[in-house]
Design an enzyme around this catalytic site. Structure first.
Site, PDB file in Angstrom:
ATOM      1  N   ARG A 138      89.900   2.181  45.997  1.00 26.20           N
ATOM      2  CA  ARG A 138      88.920   1.201  45.526  1.00 26.20           C
ATOM      3  C   ARG A 138      89.569   0.314  44.462  1.00 26.20           C
ATOM      4  NH1 ARG A 138      84.230   5.489  44.293  1.00 26.20           N
ATOM      5  NH2 ARG A 138      86.095   6.604  43.650  1.00 26.20           N
ATOM      6  N   ASP A 155      90.437  -2.696  41.837  1.00 20.08           N
ATOM      7  CA  ASP A 155      89.657  -3.380  40.804  1.00 20.08           C
ATOM      8  C   ASP A 155      89.594  -4.882  41.062  1.00 20.08           C
ATOM      9  OD1 ASP A 155      89.164  -1.031  39.409  1.00 20.08           O
ATOM     10  OD2 ASP A 155      90.882  -1.279  38.070  1.00 20.08           O
ATOM     11  N   TYR A 206     101.843   1.232  45.686  1.00 15.02           N
ATOM     12  CA  TYR A 206     101.498  -0.046  45.062  1.00 15.02           C
ATOM     13  C   TYR A 206     102.774  -0.801  44.705  1.00 15.02           C
ATOM     14  CZ  TYR A 206      96.537   1.095  44.379  1.00 15.02           C
ATOM     15  OH  TYR A 206      95.208   1.392  44.571  1.00 15.02           O
ATOM     16  N   ARG A 254      98.313  -0.212  36.504  1.00 12.15           N
ATOM     17  CA  ARG A 254      98.488  -1.328  35.566  1.00 12.15           C
ATOM     18  C   ARG A 254      98.812  -0.841  34.161  1.00 12.15           C
ATOM     19  NH1 ARG A 254      94.082  -5.063  35.017  1.00 12.15           N
ATOM     20  NH2 ARG A 254      92.572  -3.624  35.907  1.00 12.15           N
TER      21      ARG A 254
END
Length: 324
Positions: A92, A94, A152, A250
């Site tokens: 999910r 952001d 990622y 992040r």
């Protein structure tokens, strides 16, 4: 009837069937999202491979009155199938985060014609979200719980003028003189099974124990053909783990970037693994540099076992863990 209200009969390979009672041997239980969902023997589980530009979405998860990736996809799929479609997703993302390799699934009463459905969805969906592949999956497949690894990429540029205009929505500008070797050293110190509480926004009842399997930096040219951008100004962090908690990637990038800019040391990054709460000293990197690029799954025979493993609450072993 408009094109949006109609359904192409060729999209579905319809099979006539009658519903079985809940205790019938033809009924099986399959995992979906956070609950067990009854699925009769004629139900088909469909896997979607999805990409999107997250700039104009308020994240993946459906929110009333807001534009989300899940909301846009479910609305379009529901129109095509003329019944409510609910998606379960691998990650999910952001607000502002992109995806090149997102995976989701849903259940439908008959097997779709994948090729025609891909083309049809391309007409229904806005340009910033695409369904790239559609396939029938085993009933045990769960886009979220079956995943064994998520990958990622976080993209930075050290070009003195910042990101190229055509890359500005997916590449973050940083200082040109970052210490790449210090960043790589700091990244290596985070690998393994740890409690990443310092890097995660807390969610009640959720563990922050994760196994970080890859965190390295690759230097490449960010140039388009014919552009003047210098060699080696694109820095891409590749980050892989069995799962990630909220804002973890992040925050990892932000912490390591602080090392590259000389504001922190690699040992400071390593010490964050001993924190039990989110650290206010960790800066969260901007969302638009991040993209979910791939999700790994076991072979079909290993799906049920993986689903069970994922649901277990993990803790860091007190002895012999992680090279401590």
């Amino acid at each position: 009837m408009t094109d949006e209200d109609s359904v192409d009969s060729a999209v579905l390979s319809m099979a006539s069937s009658e519903s079985a009672p809940a205790d019938s041997p033809g009924v099986r239980w399959v995992a979906a999202a956070d609950a067990r969902v009854e699925s009769d023997a004629d139900s088909v589980r469909v896997r979607l491979d999805i990409s999107y530009d997250g700039t104009d979405f308020i994240g993946w998860a459906r929110q009333p009155g807001l534009r989300t990736v899940q909301g846009v996809l479910e609305e379009s799929l529901s129109k095509v199938f003329r019944e409510p479609i609910q998606l379960t997703v691998a990650g999910r993302t952001d607000a502002g985060v992109h995806a090149e390799g997102q995976v989701a699934h849903f259940d439908i009463g008959a097997e779709p014609d994948a090729t025609k459905l891909i083309h049809r969805m391309a007409r229904f969906l806005p340009k910033d979200v695409r369904i790239k592949d559609i396939r029938v999956a085993p009933p045990e497949f769960d886009a979220r719980f079956s995943a064994i690894r998520r990958h990622y990429a976080y993209r930075l540029t050290t070009a003195p003028y910042g990101a190229e205009p055509l890359q500005a929505r997916s590449v973050v500008a940083c200082r040109h003189d970052v210490d790449l070797e210090a960043m790589r050293e700091a990244s290596r110190k985070l690998l393994g099974l740890h409690n990443f509480a310092a890097f995660c926004r807390r969610r009640d009842g959720a563990t922050t124990v994760r196994e970080l399997q890859r965190f390295d930096w690759v230097v490449s040219s960010g140039r388009f053909a014919g552009s003047a951008q210098g060699e080696g100004d694109l820095l891409t962090a590749y980050v892989s783990a069995d799962a990630f908690c909220w804002s973890m990637v992040r925050s990892l990038v932000g912490a390591v970037l602080a090392v590259g800019e000389g504001r922190r040391t690699p040992d400071w990054v390593a010490a964050l693994l001993h924190e039990t709460e989110r650290s206010s000293s960790v800066t969260v990197a901007p969302a638009h540099g991040l993209s979910l690029i791939a999700v790994d799954y076991p072979d079909d025979a290993g799906l049920a076992e993986r689903n069970a493993q994922t649901r277990e609450m993990r803790t860091v072993p007190t002895e012999g863990c992680c090279g401590d």
